[in-house]
Design a protein around this motif. Structure first.
Motif, PDB file in Angstrom:
ATOM      1  N   UNK A  94       0.870  -1.173   0.000  1.00 22.47           N
ATOM      2  CA  UNK A  94       0.000   0.000   0.000  1.00 22.47           C
ATOM      3  C   UNK A  94       0.911   1.229   0.000  1.00 22.47           C
ATOM      4  N   UNK A  95       1.114   1.810  -1.170  1.00 22.23           N
ATOM      5  CA  UNK A  95       2.097   2.877  -1.310  1.00 22.23           C
ATOM      6  C   UNK A  95       1.746   4.104  -0.481  1.00 22.23           C
ATOM      7  N   UNK A 131      -4.995  15.007   8.677  1.00 23.18           N
ATOM      8  CA  UNK A 131      -3.578  14.764   8.439  1.00 23.18           C
ATOM      9  C   UNK A 131      -2.922  14.232   9.702  1.00 23.18           C
ATOM     10  N   UNK A 132      -2.022  13.266   9.516  1.00 26.93           N
ATOM     11  CA  UNK A 132      -1.322  12.683  10.665  1.00 26.93           C
ATOM     12  C   UNK A 132      -0.346  13.692  11.255  1.00 26.93           C
ATOM     13  N   UNK A 323      -2.563   0.870  14.756  1.00 29.72           N
ATOM     14  CA  UNK A 323      -3.429   0.596  13.610  1.00 29.72           C
ATOM     15  C   UNK A 323      -4.789   1.257  13.794  1.00 29.72           C
ATOM     16  N   UNK A 324      -5.306   1.283  15.016  1.00 29.95           N
ATOM     17  CA  UNK A 324      -6.573   1.957  15.284  1.00 29.95           C
ATOM     18  C   UNK A 324      -6.454   3.460  15.047  1.00 29.95           C
ATOM     19  N   UNK A 325      -5.320   4.041  15.456  1.00 32.61           N
ATOM     20  CA  UNK A 325      -5.100   5.474  15.242  1.00 32.61           C
ATOM     21  C   UNK A 325      -4.990   5.781  13.756  1.00 32.61           C
ATOM     22  N   UNK A 326      -4.263   4.958  13.004  1.00 31.40           N
ATOM     23  CA  UNK A 326      -4.156   5.164  11.560  1.00 31.40           C
ATOM     24  C   UNK A 326      -5.512   5.010  10.888  1.00 31.40           C
ATOM     25  N   UNK A 330      -8.299   7.590   8.330  1.00 33.33           N
ATOM     26  CA  UNK A 330      -8.843   7.179   7.046  1.00 33.33           C
ATOM     27  C   UNK A 330      -7.993   6.192   6.265  1.00 33.33           C
ATOM     28  N   UNK A 331      -6.943   5.682   6.865  1.00 33.39           N
ATOM     29  CA  UNK A 331      -6.084   4.729   6.166  1.00 33.39           C
ATOM     30  C   UNK A 331      -6.663   3.315   6.286  1.00 33.39           C
ATOM     31  N   UNK A 332      -6.613   2.572   5.181  1.00 32.24           N
ATOM     32  CA  UNK A 332      -7.140   1.212   5.145  1.00 32.24           C
ATOM     33  C   UNK A 332      -6.044   0.240   5.619  1.00 32.24           C
TER      34      UNK A 332
END
Length: 451
Positions: A94-95, A131-132, A323-326, A330-332
């Motif tokens: 996932x780029x 945005x992160x 992973x929950x934070x990402x 909105x990241x898959x």
């Protein structure tokens, strides 16, 4: 998405926890071994542990000792310079997430994970938005033993702060009772600092000639004139001694005439810190008796340490917390994972291939083994290419040749019968060797993958 973090015993946490903390600058006072003992005692208390004194001391030795900060940054850079990728549940990269972790924000997250090895703990608060973005939580406010973050660095209970488990966008990295590798290094850094002070004093006193003038104790006018001469003739060390007095200067030059005592002590402290941080000394500074074999062995030890760090970073990045934070940004990430793309050691890979080729003569080896072991990308149309390659290999001109087309050579009259010939002395060059066949098949198999 809610704009407030979850509730705490005191009510609703602030929009950003970092804004509710009372930040105090590090203590830059004099640090000695007694200061280290007091700091460790305070950090290891059972009921009210507090790492404030210890982290102030860590900050002092880390920023002031160039060698210590250098080897720590070196170990962190070993990890930062590796290629990290994110793969979905089907194993495809996932780029978008890969680029995220290669950005400054992503690299600094990895840095904080690595810093927890040396400090014992690291804290990150992610900002809510598209945005992160994140900010570091000062370590002096984190009380991992109690599972809380206090408003004041001297706080010790949940009533003076917030529970970590109630803060969904706060990520605390590190073990509960780990004080970090800087604990062992701090003692050597403090000793080395004192040693440098002694060394500087030695150079100041004995690094330039000493001027000694003797005068008659009862001749005050001569004493006055001599003092005026010394004051006008430079700033080097000078002494005026009455002739009637006995003077002896014990400078220690017989045992330490060139200052190597201080240098040896400094090198010993550096070596101890290098062993604690890097696991060896040869990858940073070479010893007098070192050679290529020793340096190579220490380099391999460094590789093993880096491999261990990579596994640790992968585990933290693949934790459900991050992973929950990402996912909130909105990241898959469902079913996916972070993984490092390791660089192959060509020397080791060559030796392994030689072994694999010999084993392939004895036992069958699956095609996937070659792809995985030698990091060769498997083509999407693998089955089609595999079938074509098998068809090409099934046709062998040496076996399809008509025997009738090959004329028989006339047998000389004086030639001995086959029974009298020694079969061990005969070599058949009409058939290829087994190794040649295998190498040709291996080359035919991997050539389509490169296309």
């Amino acid at each position: 998405m809610e704009n407030k973090q979850s509730a705490t015993p005191q009510g609703i946490a602030p929009m950003y926890l970092i804004h509710d903390l009372t930040i105090v600058s590090p203590d830059r006072g004099r640090k000695d071994i007694q200061s280290l003992k007091n700091a460790v005692t305070s950090a290891e208390q059972v009921h009210f542990p507090n790492r404030t004194l210890l982290y102030d001391l860590y900050h002092d030795v880390y920023t002031m000792d160039g060698y210590l900060s250098g080897i720590i940054d070196k170990r962190i850079d070993f990890v930062l310079n590796k290629k990290l990728k994110f793969y979905d549940k089907e194993g495809k990269e996932v780029e978008e997430i890969t680029k995220l972790m290669r950005s400054n924000e992503g690299r600094e997250i990895i840095r904080k994970i690595m810093e927890s090895v040396f400090w014992g703990v690291s804290g990150i608060e992610f900002k809510i938005g598209k945005k992160l973005e994140w900010e570091e939580i000062p370590r002096k406010h984190i009380k991992p033993e109690k599972g809380i973050i206090t408003k004041s660095q001297y706080g010790v209970s949940a009533e003076s702060g917030y529970k970590i488990e109630d803060l969904p966008f706060v990520w605390i990295i590190g073990k509960k009772n780990d004080l970090g590798k800087l604990l062992a290094c701090s003692m050597y850094a403090i000793y080395k600092r004192g040693n440098f002070g002694d060394w500087a004093q030695y150079v100041e006193i004995f690094g330039q000639p000493v001027r000694i003038i003797e005068y008659d104790a009862y001749d005050t006018q001569t004493k006055k004139e001599l003092k005026e001469i010394l004051d006008k003739s430079g700033n080097s060390l000078s002494m005026m001694i009455p002739k009637q007095a006995s003077f002896q200067m014990l400078d220690g030059k017989q045992s330490n005439g060139d200052g190597k005592l201080q240098q040896a002590f400094k090198d010993a402290c550096n070596e101890e810190m290098a062993i604690r941080i890097l696991g060896n000394t040869e990858t940073t500074s070479s010893s007098k008796g070192s050679g290529y074999a020793q340096a190579k062995e220490h380099g391999e030890q460094q590789d093993e340490l880096t491999a261990s760090d990579l596994i640790m970073v992968e585990n933290y990045l693949n934790s459900e917390k991050l992973l929950t934070i990402l996912r909130s940004y909105g990241y898959q990430v469902d079913g996916g994972k972070f993984a490092y793309e390791l660089e192959a050691n060509l020397a080791k890979l060559k030796s392994r291939m030689e072994i694999d080729l010999e084993l392939s003569k004895i036992i069958p080896i699956a095609d996937d083994y070659w792809y995985e072991t030698y990091s060769i990308p498997k083509p999407d149309n693998y089955e089609e290419l595999r079938k074509k390659m098998d068809e090409r290999q099934s046709f062998n001109p040496m076996t399809k040749k008509n025997v009738e087309e090959v004329p028989e050579e006339p047998t000389p009259k004086n030639k001995k019968n086959n029974e009298d010939e020694d079969p061990e002395n005969l070599t058949d060059f009409s058939k290829p060797k087994l190794l040649d066949k295998f190498l040709k098949q291996l080359a035919d198999f991997f050539d389509p993958a490169r296309q």
